[in-house]
Design an enzyme around this catalytic site. Structure first.
Site, PDB file in Angstrom:
ATOM      1  N   ILE A   1      -0.087   9.305   8.636  1.00 55.97           N
ATOM      2  CA  ILE A   1      -0.837   8.445   9.550  1.00 55.97           C
ATOM      3  C   ILE A   1      -0.561   6.978   9.235  1.00 55.97           C
ATOM      4  O   ILE A   1      -0.074   6.638   8.154  1.00 55.97           O
ATOM      5  CB  ILE A   1      -2.353   8.733   9.451  1.00 55.97           C
ATOM      6  CG1 ILE A   1      -2.884   8.385   8.044  1.00 55.97           C
ATOM      7  CG2 ILE A   1      -2.639  10.183   9.806  1.00 55.97           C
ATOM      8  CD1 ILE A   1      -4.389   8.522   7.907  1.00 55.97           C
TER       9      ILE A   1
ATOM     10  N   ASP B   1       0.854  -1.185   0.000  1.00 57.40           N
ATOM     11  CA  ASP B   1       0.000   0.000   0.000  1.00 57.40           C
ATOM     12  C   ASP B   1       0.894   1.239   0.000  1.00 57.40           C
ATOM     13  O   ASP B   1       1.406   1.647   1.033  1.00 57.40           O
ATOM     14  CB  ASP B   1      -0.912   0.010   1.224  1.00 57.40           C
ATOM     15  CG  ASP B   1      -1.920   1.155   1.202  1.00 57.40           C
ATOM     16  OD1 ASP B   1      -1.673   2.139   0.481  1.00 57.40           O
ATOM     17  OD2 ASP B   1      -2.933   1.075   1.899  1.00 57.40           O
TER      18      ASP B   1
ATOM     19  N   HIS C   1       0.648   7.936   3.901  1.00 56.50           N
ATOM     20  CA  HIS C   1       1.309   7.206   4.979  1.00 56.50           C
ATOM     21  C   HIS C   1       2.830   7.404   4.991  1.00 56.50           C
ATOM     22  O   HIS C   1       3.519   6.787   5.807  1.00 56.50           O
ATOM     23  CB  HIS C   1       0.982   5.719   4.867  1.00 56.50           C
ATOM     24  CG  HIS C   1      -0.476   5.432   4.808  1.00 56.50           C
ATOM     25  ND1 HIS C   1      -1.322   5.680   5.856  1.00 56.50           N
ATOM     26  CD2 HIS C   1      -1.249   4.932   3.805  1.00 56.50           C
ATOM     27  CE1 HIS C   1      -2.567   5.341   5.517  1.00 56.50           C
ATOM     28  NE2 HIS C   1      -2.542   4.898   4.278  1.00 56.50           N
TER      29      HIS C   1
END
Length: 289
Positions: free
Chosen positions: A212, A192, A197
């Site tokens: 996050i 991902d 992120h």
């Protein structure tokens, strides 16, 4: 309208190849924090391929099997779906385990959109994906609830209410799990690569002080904790999982889990111990044999 509901829900399943080996499994477990106690046999069973009892595989590994970043996250390739990544939130996850995941295999995913719900200001795309093993039989089936902001109001079905309120009593088990500041950078190696992120600029543009943690990483940490503390470390006992992603979690924070034994499974919530118990996961349930 970017989402053509009839076209999306009537399209045939999208088929894709998926393959993985024990290195992928070990990397996934390390990304969840496994092996922090590097000499503990209970931790080594997740990260050491020559463990005496064999390499264990958490059922949540199925969501990244094949390096897709989430089996079933082919939503942008689905007919009738034309949406902006910036408007998308992962709202919830459900996993049905048909049989334990092997540590290495070649398989196939079948992905479809069984429903699109109208939540008023947002649409919810329900995406179902089944991971088949080498023999063509199902290993796991998962459903992702994908919120698309600004795409509701088309007069469709609002969908069922599946909230799972926490029991009105003190939890049977309270756990606090520290995470690494680089946890998201580790987890993104499972497939991902959303810059939310990793990239501070992208995070600030989304309204966050810094990148996050992936919701699926937080969920995996919680499932590992239940497996270790309440299922004797036997991941093969898990038969069904579900969660709602109710808030953000920042790498380096401590994840606080409140867990209740409901007789037919375990229910839990996850909060940030560093931010006054800000909600992270709600409506979580782990069912095991």
């Amino acid at each position: 309208m970017p989402i053509d509901v009839d076209k999306a829900t009537s399209a045939p399943p999208v088929r894709a190849d998926a393959s993985w080996d024990d290195r992928d499994v070990r990397l996934y477990h390390l990304a969840l924090g496994a092996g922090a106690r590097e000499t503990d046999p209970a931790e080594l069973r997740y990260v050491y391929e020559r463990h005496a009892q064999g390499l264990r595989v958490l059922p949540t590994f199925g969501v990244v099997a094949g390096g897709t970043g989430g089996v079933g996250f082919q939503v942008f390739d689905q007919p009738g779906v034309d949406i902006d990544l910036a408007s998308v939130l992962h709202g919830g996850q459900e996993i049905t385990v048909h049989r334990p995941l092997p540590a290495a295999a070649r398989g196939t995913t079948l992905t479809r959109v069984p429903a699109v719900y109208d939540k008023g200001k947002a649409a919810v795309i329900v995406q179902e994906s089944t991971l088949l093993g080498e023999d063509g039989e199902p290993l796991i089936t998962q459903r992702n609830h994908i919120f698309v902001r600004g795409e509701g109001g088309f007069g469709g079905d609002r969908g069922p209410s599946d909230r799972l309120p926490a029991p009105d009593r003190e939890p049977d088990l309270l756990l606090e799990i520290p995470t690494l500041r680089q946890q998201a950078l580790l987890y993104r190696l499972t497939g991902d690569f959303n810059p939310l992120h990793a990239d501070p600029g992208t995070a600030r543009a989304a309204g966050y002080d810094r990148p996050i943690l992936h919701g699926l990483c937080t969920f995996g940490i919680a499932v590992k904790a239940v497996t270790d503390h309440l299922l004797g470390g036997d991941a093969t006992r898990v038969t069904h999982l579900r969660t709602r992603f109710s808030g953000v979690f920042f790498p380096g924070e401590t994840l606080r889990l409140r867990i209740w034994d409901t007789g037919d499974g375990h229910q839990l919530t996850a909060t940030s111990a560093d931010r006054d118990d800000a909600p992270v996961l709600t409506d979580v349930r782990v069912t095991a044999s």
